[in-house]
Design a protein around this motif. Structure first.
Motif, PDB file in Angstrom:
ATOM      1  N   GLU A  17       0.841  -1.210   0.000  1.00 48.67           N
ATOM      2  CA  GLU A  17       0.000   0.000   0.000  1.00 48.67           C
ATOM      3  C   GLU A  17       0.873   1.257   0.000  1.00 48.67           C
ATOM      4  OE1 GLU A  17      -2.976  -0.322  -0.682  1.00 48.67           O
ATOM      5  OE2 GLU A  17      -3.890  -2.032   0.324  1.00 48.67           O
ATOM      6  N   THR A  47      -5.909   4.337  -1.640  1.00 43.92           N
ATOM      7  CA  THR A  47      -4.698   3.612  -1.245  1.00 43.92           C
ATOM      8  C   THR A  47      -4.065   4.252  -0.002  1.00 43.92           C
ATOM      9  OG1 THR A  47      -4.360   2.904  -3.531  1.00 43.92           O
ATOM     10  CG2 THR A  47      -2.443   2.781  -2.082  1.00 43.92           C
ATOM     11  N   HIS A  50      -5.877   2.901   2.724  1.00 44.84           N
ATOM     12  CA  HIS A  50      -5.515   1.495   2.965  1.00 44.84           C
ATOM     13  C   HIS A  50      -4.271   1.394   3.843  1.00 44.84           C
ATOM     14  CE1 HIS A  50      -7.691   0.130  -1.004  1.00 44.84           C
ATOM     15  NE2 HIS A  50      -8.486   0.755  -0.151  1.00 44.84           N
ATOM     16  N   ASP A 113      -1.244  -6.115  -4.779  1.00 50.14           N
ATOM     17  CA  ASP A 113      -2.164  -5.596  -3.771  1.00 50.14           C
ATOM     18  C   ASP A 113      -3.424  -6.476  -3.703  1.00 50.14           C
ATOM     19  OD1 ASP A 113      -2.958  -3.798  -1.847  1.00 50.14           O
ATOM     20  OD2 ASP A 113      -3.508  -2.206  -3.229  1.00 50.14           O
ATOM     21  N   TRP A 117      -4.868  -8.951  -0.483  1.00 46.89           N
ATOM     22  CA  TRP A 117      -6.187  -8.858   0.159  1.00 46.89           C
ATOM     23  C   TRP A 117      -7.004 -10.126  -0.040  1.00 46.89           C
ATOM     24  CZ3 TRP A 117      -7.383  -5.811   3.966  1.00 46.89           C
ATOM     25  CH2 TRP A 117      -6.649  -4.634   4.152  1.00 46.89           C
ATOM     26  N   GLU A 146     -10.200  -2.821  -4.166  1.00 42.88           N
ATOM     27  CA  GLU A 146      -9.052  -3.510  -4.766  1.00 42.88           C
ATOM     28  C   GLU A 146      -9.451  -4.174  -6.077  1.00 42.88           C
ATOM     29  OE1 GLU A 146      -6.241  -2.861  -3.937  1.00 42.88           O
ATOM     30  OE2 GLU A 146      -6.166  -2.461  -1.807  1.00 42.88           O
ATOM     31  N   HIS A 149      -9.546  -1.369  -8.563  1.00 42.48           N
ATOM     32  CA  HIS A 149      -8.197  -0.884  -8.904  1.00 42.48           C
ATOM     33  C   HIS A 149      -7.547  -1.803  -9.943  1.00 42.48           C
ATOM     34  CE1 HIS A 149      -7.616   1.307  -4.753  1.00 42.48           C
ATOM     35  NE2 HIS A 149      -8.709   1.683  -5.391  1.00 42.48           N
TER      36      HIS A 149
HETATM   37 FE   LIG Z   1      -4.869  -1.028  -1.838  1.00 45.93          FE
END
Ligand SMILES: [Fe+2]
Length: 197
Positions: A17, A47, A50, A113, A117, A146, A149
């Motif tokens: 992150e 982010t 995050h 990323d 997660w 996420e 993204h």
């Molecule tokens: Fe993230």
């Protein structure tokens, strides 16, 4: 559950992150498309949040966010390399080429990323206690972001490349137009792109 490995994953998630914020900051200096810039500005802000969430989760597990690990250093090295790759393209190539490199760099950063997660989402199913509570709450906040993204940026990278080849591109990409939030949705959006031109 291998707790040491779970802690390692949390440290790598934090580093990812942190690197993500740097990647977006650099990416925003390379992007030409206004829709994509707007998209990445919001991803950068998410982010940044995050980072705070993962720091909170580490705290709930009784872990110090400042502790470095060999795995964290590798993640940091990759993040720094992605920033350098964008700078190289910006310095040595056309703005259009730099934008393509940038979309690929963001996709690479978001792939790690997203994996972090996904793994944390698996792990939390087997956890109890304060750490689990904090992780569950962070996961529910972050999960959809996420997905967006990764899948939306992947679509942008593909369509910008198609445009650069002189072929008909779908911009914004189908993933964004269809507000894709799953791997299956991304595959469907991609296969439907020919109908969207
Ligand atoms: Fe993230």
């Amino acid at each position: 559950m291998n707790n040491d490995q779970l802690h390692e994953l949390l440290y790598q998630a934090l580093e990812t992150e942190l690197g993500g914020v740097q990647v977006y900051e650099r990416a925003l200096g390379c992007v030409k498309n206004d829709d994509l810039r707007e998209e990445w500005e919001s991803y950068r802000d998410q982010t940044k949040h995050h980072v705070e969430l993962v720091e909170g989760v580490l705290g709930a597990f009784g872990l110090d966010p400042a502790i470095d690990t060999p795995g964290r250093r590798v993640v940091r090295h990759i993040g720094t390399s992605l920033v350098k790759a964008m700078e190289m393209a910006l310095a040595e190539d056309s703005p259009e080429a730099a934008e393509l490199v940038t979309a690929e760099c963001v996709t690479l950063a978001e792939t790690k990323d997203h994996l972090n997660w996904e793994l944390l989402g698996e792990a939390v199913k087997h956890l109890k206690g304060d750490g689990a509570k904090a992780l569950r709450s962070a996961f529910s906040e972050v999960e959809e972001q996420e997905d967006e993204h990764l899948y939306h940026t992947t679509g942008w990278g593909r369509e910008l490349w198609i445009q650069s080849l002189g072929l008909a591109a779908v911009l914004p990409p189908p993933e964004e137009q269809k507000d894709v939030k799953t791997a299956i949705g991304a595959a469907r959006a991609k296969s439907a792109r020919s109908k969207m031109m």
